[in-house]
Design an enzyme around this catalytic site. Structure first.
Site, PDB file in Angstrom:
ATOM      1  N   ARG A  46      99.016  13.606 -29.559  1.00 29.65           N
ATOM      2  CA  ARG A  46      98.241  12.660 -28.765  1.00 29.65           C
ATOM      3  C   ARG A  46      96.798  12.731 -29.257  1.00 29.65           C
ATOM      4  O   ARG A  46      96.454  13.529 -30.124  1.00 29.65           O
ATOM      5  CB  ARG A  46      98.303  12.987 -27.269  1.00 29.65           C
ATOM      6  CG  ARG A  46      97.590  14.270 -26.863  1.00 29.65           C
ATOM      7  CD  ARG A  46      97.696  14.508 -25.359  1.00 29.65           C
ATOM      8  NE  ARG A  46      96.934  15.697 -24.951  1.00 29.65           N
ATOM      9  CZ  ARG A  46      97.003  16.247 -23.746  1.00 29.65           C
ATOM     10  NH1 ARG A  46      97.828  15.736 -22.846  1.00 29.65           N
ATOM     11  NH2 ARG A  46      96.277  17.300 -23.443  1.00 29.65           N
ATOM     12  N   GLY A  47      95.967  11.866 -28.702  1.00 30.57           N
ATOM     13  CA  GLY A  47      94.548  11.956 -29.007  1.00 30.57           C
ATOM     14  C   GLY A  47      94.211  11.593 -30.440  1.00 30.57           C
ATOM     15  O   GLY A  47      94.669  10.587 -30.966  1.00 30.57           O
ATOM     16  N   SER A  48      93.452  12.445 -31.092  1.00 32.31           N
ATOM     17  CA  SER A  48      92.752  12.109 -32.327  1.00 32.31           C
ATOM     18  C   SER A  48      93.660  11.859 -33.527  1.00 32.31           C
ATOM     19  O   SER A  48      94.644  12.562 -33.742  1.00 32.31           O
ATOM     20  CB  SER A  48      91.781  13.232 -32.670  1.00 32.31           C
ATOM     21  OG  SER A  48      91.125  12.967 -33.879  1.00 32.31           O
ATOM     22  N   CYS A  49      93.251  10.892 -34.343  1.00 33.09           N
ATOM     23  CA  CYS A  49      93.903  10.625 -35.620  1.00 33.09           C
ATOM     24  C   CYS A  49      93.640  11.739 -36.633  1.00 33.09           C
ATOM     25  O   CYS A  49      94.313  11.827 -37.665  1.00 33.09           O
ATOM     26  CB  CYS A  49      93.387   9.307 -36.208  1.00 33.09           C
ATOM     27  SG  CYS A  49      93.723   7.853 -35.196  1.00 33.09           S
ATOM     28  N   THR A  50      92.667  12.607 -36.349  1.00 28.36           N
ATOM     29  CA  THR A  50      92.302  13.687 -37.263  1.00 28.36           C
ATOM     30  C   THR A  50      93.294  14.839 -37.208  1.00 28.36           C
ATOM     31  O   THR A  50      93.171  15.803 -37.969  1.00 28.36           O
ATOM     32  CB  THR A  50      90.871  14.182 -36.937  1.00 28.36           C
ATOM     33  OG1 THR A  50      89.997  13.050 -36.869  1.00 28.36           O
ATOM     34  CG2 THR A  50      90.328  15.125 -37.986  1.00 28.36           C
TER      35      THR A  50
END
Length: 580
Positions: free
Chosen positions: A60-64
């Site tokens: 979930r969250g960041s593409c990083t």
């Protein structure tokens, strides 16, 4: 017990299971140097994933997250395998890049919800190809850890696609297209499509792996095929010495940014590319990374992009092509659940990030249709704050708000057969408490601009600051892009901020900033960003006060925070209902 799985990355592994039924962002959630989970909101906080078969429903969250996983793999701090319940492209892409470029790999499996529910932390398990065996460990010496690669490709390629894959456009484009084909196969995409622009998140310096990736492409003569913007980088490129940033990291971060600009990216350095003049239009296919930017582009602008992982954004920019899958396709943009909310006419601007944070938890991987705000009038900044918070807790790449967002404005989306949730005040109060982790009213830093501040937000801030001075024990810092900072300066807003005692940092954002920008003596931070309130305790080891912009400024003037939830939030409402 043997479980038949879908293998996204083939291979073999054995070890102890580490299982959670709560998704996790690797960026801000796992320390890339140690493999320890640092997200203080996650039930596995403090556990180490290194060498274990790590099972979560999805990322979930960041593409990083893909960049963090690559860093873990190259540092030999990665899990022995990844097991998901839902197809997870961000973390899987990190493994694919490690395999394609650095000959490092781990198995990645997808198993059914029923099989996932049976997994238990601490149990021994073995992965051989597409079979997961639990309860009967096999000695590691008997396992072959070599990867057999992806299944035979079936995605349809145009003549140009084939020529790129064969190397006719150079070795960098060939490598990029190879990675893209693997991802398209994972997504069961039938074809590729053209994108008009790209936004690269891989310019964030996580560690040596992120720079090695960029320099490898540079050595192959990489040049971007479409207009490309850059996300926030890890430093204020012009003022990093002045604000005391680590020189060694600054130099590496500078090299990384310069590498992508040499490939053809413009020096935008913003996590809010939707505020630029180059923002895409409704229906435009784009290749964006950065989670909040993706959600805003899909939901508010009506553009079309998947939530592309770091590194895949680079591949898309180099080829101008993206898999015809996910939110590029109209049928994949339809809502999967309905969430009924109450509009609070007297609510302050903390309402939208707080609501987005909770709606993201409810939605998970599913696109929601939000009802109940038809008579609200959220500003662009409200929707920006909602989307950033939503992107923090959800893995879904977009949302619809009935009567407000483009695809739910003129058409009533059919929600009659969708599962329905009704949000209550008690749930929002619970989220408020989760975000307000500080246990005393002190505050040493007011953190604003996550995502980057807009001109609209600067105008509101200046109105709150006019004629006032901050408390001497509190720092006030706003992060924003160079483009918006110039506009705010011309409008006189920066002058008001500086008279108050605050300052502006460009190019970077709060998810990349640490000491001494975070004051050494600051025990607690205050922010109006639900995204930063979620990540800060794990990333910078500070407790957080979350509240509206006006509350932030009152705290900046007084040196202490009013900790009680706002009055509008404590009004009773209906109990939670579920309808199927």
């Amino acid at each position: 017990m043997d479980v038949q799985a879908r293998s996204l990355v083939d291979g073999a592994a054995s070890g102890e299971l580490l299982v959670s039924h709560t998704s996790l962002s690797f960026w801000g959630g796992i320390n890339p140097e140690t493999g320890i989970i640092v997200d203080q909101h996650h039930p596995l906080c403090g556990e180490c994933i290194t060498g274990r078969l790590f099972a979560i429903p999805s990322g979930r969250g960041s593409c990083t997250g893909s960049g963090v996983l690559l860093e873990l793999l190259l540092r030999q701090r990665a899990p022995a395998a990844l097991i998901f319940q839902h197809v997870e492209q961000i973390l899987t892409l990190g493994v694919m890049v490690a395999r394609a470029m650095f000959e490092r790999s781990i198995p990645v499996l997808i198993i059914s919800a029923e099989a996932f529910a049976s997994l238990r932390s601490g149990s021994p398990a073995v992965i051989l190809g597409s079979v997961l065996t639990t309860g009967h460990p096999i000695p590691p010496a008997s396992l072959s850890t070599s990867s057999t690669g992806m299944p035979r490709r079936s995605v349809q390629l145009t003549t140009k696609d084939k020529r790129m894959l064969e190397g006719a456009y150079g070795p960098a484009t060939k490598l990029a297209m190879t990675i893209l084909v693997d991802v398209a196969e994972m997504q069961a995409a039938e074809t590729f499509l053209d994108v008009s622009q790209a936004h690269i998140d891989a310019c964030i310096y996580i560690g040596p792996a992120s720079l090695t990736f960029a320099e490898r492409f540079m050595s192959l003569g990489a040049k971007f095929a479409v207009p490309t913007t850059l996300n926030s980088i890890s430093i204020d490129q012009r003022r990093w010495r002045e604000i005391g940033m680590n020189a060694a990291i600054a130099q590496e971060a500078h090299k990384l940014a310069e590498a992508y600009m040499a490939m053809g990216a413009v020096m935008s350095f913003t996590c809010a590319p939707y505020l630029l003049d180059t923002a895409p239009k409704s229906g435009e296919d784009i290749g964006w990374a950065e989670s909040n930017a993706v959600v805003f582009a899909n939901s508010v602008l009506g553009a079309r992009t998947q939530k592309y992982p770091d590194f895949l954004d680079v591949a898309i920019a180099l080829t101008g092509r993206a898999p015809a899958a996910g939110c590029h396709l109209q049928e994949q943009r339809l809502p999967k659940l309905r969430i009924d909310v109450r509009h609070f006419p007297g609510a302050d601007d903390a309402y939208y990030p707080l609501l987005g944070y909770h709606v993201g938890k409810l939605a998970g991987p599913d696109i929601p249709l939000i009802t109940g705000l038809e008579h609200a009038d959220p500003s662009i900044s409200d929707l920006k704050a909602f989307g950033a918070a939503f992107a923090t807790t959800a893995s879904a790449p977009m949302f619809h708000i009935q009567g407000l967002t483009p695809e739910a404005l003129n058409t009533v989306l059919d929600s009659s057969k969708l599962p329905c949730f009704e949000v209550t005040n008690n749930e929002l109060i619970d989220c408020w408490r989760q975000l307000n982790t500080a246990t005393d009213p002190s505050v040493g830093l007011i953190s604003l601009g996550n995502p980057h501040f807009s001109l609209e937000e600067f105008a509101k801030l200046a109105a709150l600051l006019t004629g006032r001075k901050k408390h001497t024990g509190v720092e006030v810092v706003v992060t924003t892009s160079r483009a918006v900072a110039e506009q705010a300066s011309q409008a006189g807003y920066i002058e008001v901020l500086e008279y108050f005692g605050g300052s502006v940092i460009n190019d970077t954002c709060w998810c990349m900033l640490d000491e001494p920008v975070i004051p050494l003596n600051a025990k607690n931070i205050m922010t109006n960003s639900a995204k930063y309130a979620h990540y800060a305790p794990g990333m910078v080891h500070r407790k957080v006060h979350f509240g509206s912009l006006s509350r932030c400024i009152e705290a900046a003037c007084n040196g202490v925070v009013t900790r009680a939830p706002p009055v509008w939030l404590t009004t009773p409402t209906l109990e939670l209902q579920y309808t199927f």
